[in-house]
Design a protein around this motif. Structure first.
Motif, PDB file in Angstrom:
ATOM      1  N   VAL A  42       0.833  -1.202   0.000  1.00  0.00           N
ATOM      2  CA  VAL A  42       0.000   0.000   0.000  1.00  0.00           C
ATOM      3  C   VAL A  42       0.866   1.250   0.000  1.00  0.00           C
ATOM      4  CG1 VAL A  42      -1.634   1.354   1.376  1.00  0.00           C
ATOM      5  CG2 VAL A  42      -2.044  -1.070   1.009  1.00  0.00           C
ATOM      6  N   LEU A  43       1.882   1.287   0.869  1.00  0.00           N
ATOM      7  CA  LEU A  43       2.716   2.483   0.955  1.00  0.00           C
ATOM      8  C   LEU A  43       3.596   2.656  -0.286  1.00  0.00           C
ATOM      9  CD1 LEU A  43       3.714   2.642   4.718  1.00  0.00           C
ATOM     10  CD2 LEU A  43       1.932   3.881   3.499  1.00  0.00           C
ATOM     11  N   ARG A  44       4.068   1.557  -0.878  1.00  0.00           N
ATOM     12  CA  ARG A  44       4.846   1.683  -2.116  1.00  0.00           C
ATOM     13  C   ARG A  44       3.983   2.196  -3.259  1.00  0.00           C
ATOM     14  NH1 ARG A  44       7.744  -3.651  -1.119  1.00  0.00           N
ATOM     15  NH2 ARG A  44       9.566  -2.979   0.057  1.00  0.00           N
ATOM     16  N   SER A  45       2.770   1.682  -3.354  1.00  0.00           N
ATOM     17  CA  SER A  45       1.857   2.168  -4.395  1.00  0.00           C
ATOM     18  C   SER A  45       1.547   3.642  -4.182  1.00  0.00           C
ATOM     19  CB  SER A  45       0.565   1.359  -4.390  1.00  0.00           C
ATOM     20  OG  SER A  45       0.826   0.002  -4.613  1.00  0.00           O
ATOM     21  N   ALA A 106       6.644  11.567  -1.080  1.00  0.00           N
ATOM     22  CA  ALA A 106       6.813  10.273  -1.736  1.00  0.00           C
ATOM     23  C   ALA A 106       8.117   9.601  -1.289  1.00  0.00           C
ATOM     24  CB  ALA A 106       6.787  10.445  -3.247  1.00  0.00           C
ATOM     25  N   PHE A 107       9.159  10.393  -1.087  1.00  0.00           N
ATOM     26  CA  PHE A 107      10.426   9.818  -0.649  1.00  0.00           C
ATOM     27  C   PHE A 107      10.429   9.500   0.844  1.00  0.00           C
ATOM     28  CE2 PHE A 107      11.956  11.694  -4.625  1.00  0.00           C
ATOM     29  CZ  PHE A 107      12.659  10.603  -5.125  1.00  0.00           C
ATOM     30  N   PHE A 108       9.739  10.296   1.630  1.00  0.00           N
ATOM     31  CA  PHE A 108       9.715  10.113   3.086  1.00  0.00           C
ATOM     32  C   PHE A 108       8.269   9.926   3.556  1.00  0.00           C
ATOM     33  CE2 PHE A 108      13.269  12.942   2.018  1.00  0.00           C
ATOM     34  CZ  PHE A 108      14.319  12.131   2.403  1.00  0.00           C
ATOM     35  N   ILE A 109       7.646   8.857   3.087  1.00  0.00           N
ATOM     36  CA  ILE A 109       6.203   8.674   3.301  1.00  0.00           C
ATOM     37  C   ILE A 109       5.852   8.386   4.757  1.00  0.00           C
ATOM     38  CG2 ILE A 109       6.123   6.187   2.810  1.00  0.00           C
ATOM     39  CD1 ILE A 109       3.550   7.647   1.021  1.00  0.00           C
ATOM     40  N   THR A 110       6.798   7.925   5.549  1.00  0.00           N
ATOM     41  CA  THR A 110       6.478   7.594   6.937  1.00  0.00           C
ATOM     42  C   THR A 110       6.671   8.771   7.892  1.00  0.00           C
ATOM     43  OG1 THR A 110       8.713   6.744   7.235  1.00  0.00           O
ATOM     44  CG2 THR A 110       6.994   5.150   6.660  1.00  0.00           C
ATOM     45  N   VAL A 111       7.125   9.910   7.395  1.00  0.00           N
ATOM     46  CA  VAL A 111       7.258  11.102   8.238  1.00  0.00           C
ATOM     47  C   VAL A 111       5.872  11.741   8.348  1.00  0.00           C
ATOM     48  CG1 VAL A 111       8.374  13.347   8.480  1.00  0.00           C
ATOM     49  CG2 VAL A 111       9.642  11.422   7.518  1.00  0.00           C
ATOM     50  N   MET A 159      -4.521   8.449   0.459  1.00  0.00           N
ATOM     51  CA  MET A 159      -3.770   8.820   1.653  1.00  0.00           C
ATOM     52  C   MET A 159      -4.514   8.441   2.931  1.00  0.00           C
ATOM     53  SD  MET A 159      -1.732  12.282   0.692  1.00  0.00           S
ATOM     54  CE  MET A 159      -0.547  12.050   2.025  1.00  0.00           C
ATOM     55  N   LEU A 160      -5.840   8.455   2.903  1.00  0.00           N
ATOM     56  CA  LEU A 160      -6.595   7.980   4.062  1.00  0.00           C
ATOM     57  C   LEU A 160      -6.373   6.490   4.273  1.00  0.00           C
ATOM     58  CD1 LEU A 160      -9.965   9.931   3.703  1.00  0.00           C
ATOM     59  CD2 LEU A 160      -8.255  10.203   5.496  1.00  0.00           C
ATOM     60  N   VAL A 161      -6.378   5.725   3.188  1.00  0.00           N
ATOM     61  CA  VAL A 161      -6.100   4.290   3.291  1.00  0.00           C
ATOM     62  C   VAL A 161      -4.672   4.071   3.784  1.00  0.00           C
ATOM     63  CG1 VAL A 161      -5.825   2.172   1.933  1.00  0.00           C
ATOM     64  CG2 VAL A 161      -7.806   3.633   1.563  1.00  0.00           C
ATOM     65  N   GLY A 162      -3.722   4.824   3.236  1.00  0.00           N
ATOM     66  CA  GLY A 162      -2.336   4.703   3.668  1.00  0.00           C
ATOM     67  C   GLY A 162      -2.164   5.056   5.133  1.00  0.00           C
ATOM     68  N   TYR A 163      -2.884   6.051   5.599  1.00  0.00           N
ATOM     69  CA  TYR A 163      -2.809   6.441   7.011  1.00  0.00           C
ATOM     70  C   TYR A 163      -3.321   5.323   7.907  1.00  0.00           C
ATOM     71  CZ  TYR A 163      -2.876   9.515  11.040  1.00  0.00           C
ATOM     72  OH  TYR A 163      -2.636  10.080  12.263  1.00  0.00           O
ATOM     73  N   PHE A 164      -4.378   4.649   7.470  1.00  0.00           N
ATOM     74  CA  PHE A 164      -4.902   3.512   8.219  1.00  0.00           C
ATOM     75  C   PHE A 164      -3.843   2.419   8.328  1.00  0.00           C
ATOM     76  CE2 PHE A 164      -6.773  -0.738   7.816  1.00  0.00           C
ATOM     77  CZ  PHE A 164      -7.403  -0.831   9.043  1.00  0.00           C
ATOM     78  N   TYR A 165      -3.154   2.137   7.222  1.00  0.00           N
ATOM     79  CA  TYR A 165      -2.133   1.096   7.246  1.00  0.00           C
ATOM     80  C   TYR A 165      -0.923   1.509   8.082  1.00  0.00           C
ATOM     81  CZ  TYR A 165      -4.365  -2.162   4.137  1.00  0.00           C
ATOM     82  OH  TYR A 165      -5.224  -3.078   3.613  1.00  0.00           O
ATOM     83  N   MET A 166      -0.561   2.792   8.046  1.00  0.00           N
ATOM     84  CA  MET A 166       0.554   3.233   8.889  1.00  0.00           C
ATOM     85  C   MET A 166       0.210   3.076  10.363  1.00  0.00           C
ATOM     86  SD  MET A 166       2.585   6.405   7.172  1.00  0.00           S
ATOM     87  CE  MET A 166       1.383   7.622   7.559  1.00  0.00           C
TER      88      MET A 166
END
Length: 198
Positions: A42-45, A106-111, A159-166
């Motif tokens: 999910v985060l790579r996509s 995109a490069f620092f998606i977990t920040v 980004m909402l889906v990605g936030y859920f996965y994070m």
């Protein structure tokens, strides 16, 4: 009368088969989603999507600086006389800033602060185009407006889906480090302190 019952029986059989088919398809899609919708995929996509959108924004910003008629002909088609050279340059600066922000995300998606600012940039962009169409009436629902609306809308959902996965993965990592039984708790740190004090 027999034909009527046959019709009703066939209709009921169709409903049962259709319901079973829907259950099987739903179970299959659910199992596929569990296999492929991991945090990494999910985060790579999402990283790829946000990077492409950011690069497109930088390209649009360059076109705003080079050709001021770009905004008149593509976006603000209802009131092109209200788009000045200054407005085009300001729009270009905003687009450049949001594009660079998205590329950084995109490069620092977990920040998380960067992620939140990027999310906010998509919300602001979506709100801007909705306001220009519905409130200020300077733009019409053309391809030039529908494209950024669609991209920002998809990005908000992604980004909402990605936030859920994070958030989900952080909780799992915390739970993995927690001891499962009382016997698994290490007291070596505490024993060392008491041994020195005794």
């Amino acid at each position: 009368m027999h034909e009527h019952f046959t019709y009703l029986r066939a209709k009921e059989d169709y409903r049962i088969v259709n319901g079973v088919t829907c259950l099987v398809i739903g179970e299959f899609l659910g199992s596929m989603a569990v296999k492929f919708l991991t945090k990494a995929t999910v985060l790579r996509s999402l990283q790829g999507w946000i990077c492409i959108v950011g690069l497109m924004a930088v390209g649009n910003a360059v076109s705003c600086f080079v050709d001021h008629s770009f905004l008149r002909g593509r976006l603000y088609t209802v009131a092109p006389d209200r788009v000045t050279d200054l407005a085009a340059r300001l729009f270009g600066l905003w687009t450049l800033l949001s594009g660079l922000l998205r590329i950084a995300c995109a490069f620092f998606i977990t920040v998380r602060p960067l992620y939140h600012l990027t999310f906010a940039s998509f919300v602001i962009a979506c709100g801007h185009f909705v306001a220009e169409v519905a409130v200020y009436r300077t733009a019409a629902m053309t391809v030039g407006v529908l494209t950024p609306l669609g991209i920002s809308g998809l990005s908000i959902v992604g980004m909402l889906v990605g936030y859920f996965y994070m958030n989900q993965s952080d909780e799992v990592q915390d739970n993995e480090t927690m001891p499962r039984r009382v016997e698994d708790i290490r007291f070596s740190k505490f024993r060392g302190r008491h041994a020195k004090g005794d």
